[in-house]
Design a protein around this motif. Structure first.
Motif, mmCIF file in Angstrom:
data_model
loop_
_atom_site.group_PDB
_atom_site.id
_atom_site.type_symbol
_atom_site.label_atom_id
_atom_site.label_comp_id
_atom_site.label_asym_id
_atom_site.label_seq_id
_atom_site.Cartn_x
_atom_site.Cartn_y
_atom_site.Cartn_z
ATOM 1 N N ALA A 152 0.968 -1.205 -0.035
ATOM 2 C CA ALA A 152 0.113 0.036 -0.146
ATOM 3 C C ALA A 152 0.786 1.411 0.012
ATOM 4 O O ALA A 152 0.488 2.113 -0.859
ATOM 5 C CB ALA A 152 -0.937 -0.209 1.335
ATOM 6 N N LYS A 153 1.954 1.121 0.741
ATOM 7 C CA LYS A 153 2.861 2.390 1.026
ATOM 8 C C LYS A 153 3.482 2.763 -0.518
ATOM 9 O O LYS A 153 3.669 3.734 -0.952
ATOM 10 C CB LYS A 153 3.830 2.025 2.008
ATOM 11 C CG LYS A 153 4.851 3.225 2.055
ATOM 12 C CD LYS A 153 5.892 3.220 3.002
ATOM 13 C CE LYS A 153 6.606 4.405 3.380
ATOM 14 N NZ LYS A 153 7.862 4.116 4.487
ATOM 15 N N GLU A 154 3.974 1.516 -1.091
ATOM 16 C CA GLU A 154 4.585 1.484 -2.439
ATOM 17 C C GLU A 154 3.586 2.295 -3.404
ATOM 18 O O GLU A 154 4.079 3.092 -4.392
ATOM 19 C CB GLU A 154 5.058 0.267 -2.647
ATOM 20 C CG GLU A 154 6.329 -0.468 -2.148
ATOM 21 C CD GLU A 154 6.499 -1.840 -2.491
ATOM 22 O OE1 GLU A 154 7.363 -2.418 -1.647
ATOM 23 O OE2 GLU A 154 5.707 -2.578 -3.245
ATOM 24 N N THR A 155 2.377 1.650 -3.516
ATOM 25 C CA THR A 155 1.292 2.423 -4.150
ATOM 26 C C THR A 155 1.017 3.873 -4.245
ATOM 27 O O THR A 155 1.310 4.541 -5.129
ATOM 28 C CB THR A 155 0.102 1.556 -3.997
ATOM 29 O OG1 THR A 155 0.304 0.161 -4.576
ATOM 30 C CG2 THR A 155 -0.979 2.161 -4.972
ATOM 31 N N LEU A 156 1.057 4.270 -2.715
ATOM 32 C CA LEU A 156 0.598 5.528 -2.575
ATOM 33 C C LEU A 156 1.859 6.291 -2.931
ATOM 34 O O LEU A 156 1.734 7.688 -3.168
ATOM 35 C CB LEU A 156 0.301 5.678 -1.140
ATOM 36 C CG LEU A 156 -1.070 5.111 -0.824
ATOM 37 C CD1 LEU A 156 -1.354 4.996 0.562
ATOM 38 C CD2 LEU A 156 -2.289 5.684 -1.599
ATOM 39 N N GLU A 157 3.201 5.990 -2.484
ATOM 40 C CA GLU A 157 4.242 6.736 -2.908
ATOM 41 C C GLU A 157 4.247 6.842 -4.364
ATOM 42 O O GLU A 157 4.733 7.896 -4.921
ATOM 43 C CB GLU A 157 5.438 5.932 -2.325
ATOM 44 C CG GLU A 157 5.935 6.087 -0.817
ATOM 45 C CD GLU A 157 6.972 5.345 -0.476
ATOM 46 O OE1 GLU A 157 7.385 5.820 0.599
ATOM 47 O OE2 GLU A 157 7.516 4.507 -0.993
ATOM 48 N N HIS A 158 3.954 5.799 -5.086
ATOM 49 C CA HIS A 158 4.098 5.942 -6.581
ATOM 50 C C HIS A 158 3.357 7.155 -7.068
ATOM 51 O O HIS A 158 3.507 7.718 -8.002
ATOM 52 C CB HIS A 158 3.726 4.592 -7.253
ATOM 53 C CG HIS A 158 3.662 4.901 -8.581
ATOM 54 N ND1 HIS A 158 4.885 4.615 -9.528
ATOM 55 C CD2 HIS A 158 2.596 4.795 -9.488
ATOM 56 C CE1 HIS A 158 4.463 4.416 -10.541
ATOM 57 N NE2 HIS A 158 3.257 4.767 -10.965
ATOM 58 N N LEU A 161 1.086 10.332 -2.728
ATOM 59 C CA LEU A 161 0.064 10.598 -2.054
ATOM 60 C C LEU A 161 0.288 10.201 -0.536
ATOM 61 O O LEU A 161 -0.327 10.542 0.264
ATOM 62 C CB LEU A 161 -1.032 9.717 -2.427
ATOM 63 C CG LEU A 161 -2.180 10.168 -3.802
ATOM 64 C CD1 LEU A 161 -3.231 9.151 -4.041
ATOM 65 C CD2 LEU A 161 -2.534 11.621 -3.585
ATOM 66 N N TRP A 162 1.496 9.442 -0.348
ATOM 67 C CA TRP A 162 1.910 9.036 0.866
ATOM 68 C C TRP A 162 1.925 10.111 2.075
ATOM 69 O O TRP A 162 1.279 9.958 3.099
ATOM 70 C CB TRP A 162 3.051 7.855 0.780
ATOM 71 C CG TRP A 162 3.567 7.327 2.300
ATOM 72 C CD1 TRP A 162 4.440 8.003 3.072
ATOM 73 C CD2 TRP A 162 2.771 6.539 2.994
ATOM 74 N NE1 TRP A 162 4.520 7.115 4.167
ATOM 75 C CE2 TRP A 162 3.630 6.020 4.174
ATOM 76 C CE3 TRP A 162 1.852 5.620 2.531
ATOM 77 C CZ2 TRP A 162 3.302 5.299 5.095
ATOM 78 C CZ3 TRP A 162 1.331 4.585 3.665
ATOM 79 C CH2 TRP A 162 2.246 4.651 4.487
#
Length: 256
Positions: A152-158, A161-162
């Motif tokens: 989830a963190k990797e996705t939001l960083e991409h 948004l993180w």
């Protein structure tokens, strides 16, 4: 005549008929499987089928986040099989020679999805829209120990948004707790595996993360090096990757 009658009588046999031997019961064995929380329903379904085909074996599960389970094994907690939701946690144990390297295999894949409660009135249609004001609380797994939280963190960083969502994040100890937060309304939305969303009638899937947004979600399994019943542990892994095992996993939303 009496002598003849007496002599003609059949003498009792000196040998007694030996009682028939009962087949030996299989030795009782308890197999301890430490498994990622996202596998809970699939493995509980698989358990009776495996035990029927392996008389004398009782499977006991220890479910939790992959990171915490790996830490337990590092600290000497009893386990025969480790089923992780991420390559990273299995790599960690392999580097420390805490798993039997030659037994390691990948047995399933998964996807990451954004969910809300089934009755939620939120007008949310994508991960990108998490940057708006509609979502006040977003549940995710703790990235340090929960693979789903890491993805989830990797996705939001991409999606850049993180950092902007940091004040809205509600961290959970495993992916099933994320699901519970959303089901109960304690979080407006959550990020879980597709397999978790598939087993809950109380949530709806808003969007699926693109594979390039995060590392591949692959589930590795292996026999724990300290296991005293390595053969039975190998048999469990073989069953998990058999056609029967694959069918059960697919029923619960996992992919090959």
């Amino acid at each position: 005549m009496l002598c003849a009658a007496g002599c003609g009588a059949q003498a009792p046999s000196d040998q007694q008929t030996a009682p028939q031997q009962q087949p030996a019961k299989p030795a009782e064995t308890t197999l301890m499987v430490s498994a990622a929380a996202s596998l809970t329903d699939a493995l509980n379904n698989l358990k009776p089928a495996f035990e029927r085909e392996h008389p004398g074996v009782t499977v006991t599960y220890n479910f939790g986040s992959s990171g915490k389970l790996a830490s337990q094994i590092e600290q000497g907690a009893p386990a025969d099989v480790f089923l992780s939701a991420s390559k990273q946690d299995m790599d960690r144990l392999e580097e420390k020679q805490l798993i039997a390297k030659d037994t390691r295999l990948a047995f399933a894949k998964n996807e990451l999805v954004l969910i809300t409660a089934g009755s939620s009135p939120l007008a949310l249609a994508s991960f990108e829209e998490l940057g708006g004001d509609a979502v006040k609380h977003l549940a995710v797994g703790e990235p340090e120990s929960v693979p789903a939280g890491r993805y989830a963190k990797e996705t939001l960083e991409h999606l850049k948004l993180w950092d902007s969502l940091s004040g809205k994040l509600v961290f959970a100890s495993d992916v099933r707790q994320v699901l519970t937060y959303v089901e109960s309304g304690n979080a407006d939305a959550g990020i879980v595996y597709a397999s978790d969303a598939a087993i809950s009638p109380k949530v709806k899937v808003i969007a699926t993360a693109k594979p390039e947004w995060h590392k591949p979600i692959v589930y590795p399994g292996a026999v724990v090096a300290a296991s005293r019943q390595a053969d039975t542990a190998k048999a469990f892994l073989e069953y998990l990757t058999s056609e029967k095992g694959k069918a059960i996993l697919q029923t619960y939303g996992f992919r090959e």
